[in-house]
Design an enzyme around this catalytic site. Structure first.
Site, mmCIF file in Angstrom:
data_model
loop_
_atom_site.group_PDB
_atom_site.id
_atom_site.type_symbol
_atom_site.label_atom_id
_atom_site.label_comp_id
_atom_site.label_asym_id
_atom_site.label_seq_id
_atom_site.Cartn_x
_atom_site.Cartn_y
_atom_site.Cartn_z
ATOM 1 N N ILE B 85 0.822 -1.215 0.000
ATOM 2 C CA ILE B 85 0.000 0.000 0.000
ATOM 3 C C ILE B 85 0.851 1.257 0.000
ATOM 4 O O ILE B 85 0.431 2.296 -0.540
ATOM 5 C CB ILE B 85 -1.014 -0.016 1.176
ATOM 6 C CG1 ILE B 85 -2.029 1.118 1.016
ATOM 7 C CG2 ILE B 85 -0.296 0.088 2.530
ATOM 8 C CD1 ILE B 85 -2.860 1.039 -0.232
ATOM 9 N N GLU B 143 -8.050 -2.279 5.111
ATOM 10 C CA GLU B 143 -7.816 -2.850 6.450
ATOM 11 C C GLU B 143 -6.636 -3.797 6.453
ATOM 12 O O GLU B 143 -6.196 -4.281 5.423
ATOM 13 C CB GLU B 143 -9.059 -3.579 6.935
ATOM 14 C CG GLU B 143 -9.755 -4.456 5.905
ATOM 15 C CD GLU B 143 -8.910 -5.506 5.258
ATOM 16 O OE1 GLU B 143 -8.197 -6.230 5.998
ATOM 17 O OE2 GLU B 143 -8.940 -5.645 4.013
ATOM 18 N N GLY B 285 -5.968 -6.943 0.486
ATOM 19 C CA GLY B 285 -6.467 -5.962 1.440
ATOM 20 C C GLY B 285 -5.556 -4.748 1.474
ATOM 21 O O GLY B 285 -4.988 -4.368 0.443
ATOM 22 N N GLU B 286 -5.463 -4.092 2.663
ATOM 23 C CA GLU B 286 -4.613 -2.893 2.822
ATOM 24 C C GLU B 286 -5.084 -1.717 1.988
ATOM 25 O O GLU B 286 -4.324 -0.760 1.793
ATOM 26 C CB GLU B 286 -3.151 -3.159 2.395
ATOM 27 C CG GLU B 286 -2.416 -4.213 3.110
ATOM 28 C CD GLU B 286 -0.967 -4.356 2.610
ATOM 29 O OE1 GLU B 286 -0.515 -3.530 1.791
ATOM 30 O OE2 GLU B 286 -0.298 -5.299 3.060
ATOM 31 N N ALA B 287 -6.293 -1.749 1.434
ATOM 32 C CA ALA B 287 -6.782 -0.736 0.485
ATOM 33 C C ALA B 287 -6.060 -0.798 -0.853
ATOM 34 O O ALA B 287 -6.152 0.146 -1.662
ATOM 35 C CB ALA B 287 -6.698 0.687 1.057
#
Lengths: 318, 318
Positions: B85, B143, B285-287
């Site tokens: 990210i 998240e 995930g992690e945006a």
């Protein structure tokens, strides 16, 4: 392609702080860049967008919603920075080259004659080939040419067969009558040039267009100069389809940036085994879809180059 | 949303030098920005990515391939710039905020007790709500939390029903035995909290997690502060799903940036009527997926703002 460079990328990806494979196609893109740049740590310093433009004799058959003069008007719009591709290339951090191909002399109407004779076809292929200099890291290929979804559908039908209607869409927005005229023109072209259809390059000459031939030439040059290629929409895919028919790995250095809303594109990409990166309902051409995918390639490379490994970051593995 | 601003965008789009509708979802995105920023000429000067992190008591049931300490280790990796990210936010031109939520105190194991009592749930919702300042033009929500595909699947099953297995995937990569443990844990949670399942917010408290609750809070804040939202993957979508259940337009200011490879995500997006922009086989995930879509939003806005009209460019219309 350089198998060792691609394998080195895959090995490094598996050490980075993410579950293995969790970046999906971004991981595939990083390996693809390495394979075709022939370098385990590829770069994206010089990205260039090429838009080739041509005019088409087959517009005499009433196959387009817009008049042919729009091709030259849009080339002027590209020069003054007002088209979609101007904005998209800037956002992508890419240089834009617009290359008009003899717009005052449309190709032959393929219902009556070959679109191009051998000399005209090779001149257009060469124009595309010569445009691609060896110092580029990635190229985006696209086109502008009123009427050119008709040659694209004709090439697709000639190379892959099946009902002409499955390859024929509404282009810039023809009505039902226009769609029927497109189908009739393509069927007439396939019949007239039936004896040429066994040779993919002869198909491109007889049924194609100058901007399509230039895209084919640029794709060949990219292969020889170790430059990965992002392909745009239906017309661009049809332009390079002869290379896929000539050799099973003829298009391995190219990724289909997107699948367009034009009717035949999804089917053509399946026939070429080119799964698209994006599916956004676009149908503009101009390399617009290819340009949108540049950011995905940049993102893939940046993750590959700059993420920490589990060991470097002190993150526990499984 | 501001219908007039969205309509003004659509009207302008139809005058620009392209066949109407030919930019596909980019045209939809421009109108969506205008609708939720409540402004006919929206902007993207301040884009911010939020990654909320939490730990999960349900990991005691053996539902994750990685140990829980990886959550805090990855938060440290975010801080030092080594995660995916970090690279993706930089490429997207977005600020990154990582917000750990009481990582030393995991939620309750929902097979035994509610994940959060009302106070803990509201504290997490507030943390998300307060993080979103009113000066932002677009936010990306994501998240990090080892084990959190289990609460995400549990929320999805509680809100939309059906076989638990259709919502349950391999997360960071559990084997078949781990997958069976996930399904069993979720079934146990649904049974234990059966009386709470009629209230979407009670579902989020009983079966969710702090980082999911914070995403819900941030999404509420964005609605109140006229900020469009890009949602990330399966966990993020499950986090906001209660808002979609509470009101049919509760998520209209959000776009699903991508559909992940996690088993339940495609089905969940269909249930929420959120067609994804990207489909790249990602599951990090992690945006990360949300961040990749920022460039599409920028591209849409740049075309909307800076393309010439047919009249300005002197291009003939149909």
């Amino acid at each position: 392609g350089d198998d060792a460079a691609a394998a080195a990328v895959a090995s490094r990806q598996d050490t980075l702080t993410k579950p293995q494979g969790s970046l999906g196609r971004l991981e595939e893109i990083a390996a693809w860049l390495a394979r075709w740049q022939r370098c385990a740590m590829p770069k994206l310093d010089r990205v260039k967008v090429f838009v080739f433009a041509g005019n088409h004799g087959v517009t005499a058959q009433g196959v387009s919603a817009f008049p042919s003069e729009v091709t030259v008007q849009m080339v002027a719009n590209f020069s003054s920075g007002g088209a979609a591709i101007n904005q998209l290339a800037r956002i992508a951090g890419a240089d834009l080259a617009v290359i008009p191909l003899d717009l005052d002399h449309p190709t032959g109407d393929f219902t009556q004659a070959p679109a191009m004779d051998t000399q005209a076809f090779l001149a257009a292929v060469s124009a595309g080939y010569e445009a691609v200099s060896g110092d580029l890291d990635l190229i985006c290929l696209g086109e502008m040419g009123i009427g050119n979804t008709t040659p694209a559908a004709a090439i697709s039908a000639a190379l892959f067969g099946g009902d002409v209607r499955q390859w024929t869409g509404r282009g810039t927005g023809v009505d039902d009558a226009g769609l029927n005229r497109k189908v009739a023109a393509i069927e007439a072209g396939l019949k007239r040039h039936a004896t040429a259809l066994a040779d993919p390059l002869a198909v491109a000459a007889a049924l194609g267009g100058r901007e399509l031939a230039a895209i084919l030439g640029a794709t060949l040059a990219a292969r020889h100069r170790n430059i990965p290629v992002l392909l745009d929409g239906f017309v661009c895919s049809a332009a390079v389809a002869p290379l896929g028919r000539l050799h099973p790995t003829g298009l391995s250095h190219a990724i289909a940036a997107h699948v367009s809303a034009e009717a035949g594109h999804r089917h053509l990409l399946e026939a070429l085994s080119l799964p698209p990166l994006l599916d956004l309902g676009m149908r503009l051409g101009e390399a617009s879809g290819a340009c949108l995918a540049v950011n995905l390639v940049r993102s893939a490379l940046e993750c590959h180059q700059r993420m920490a490994s589990f060991a470097e970051a002190g993150v526990s593995e499984k």
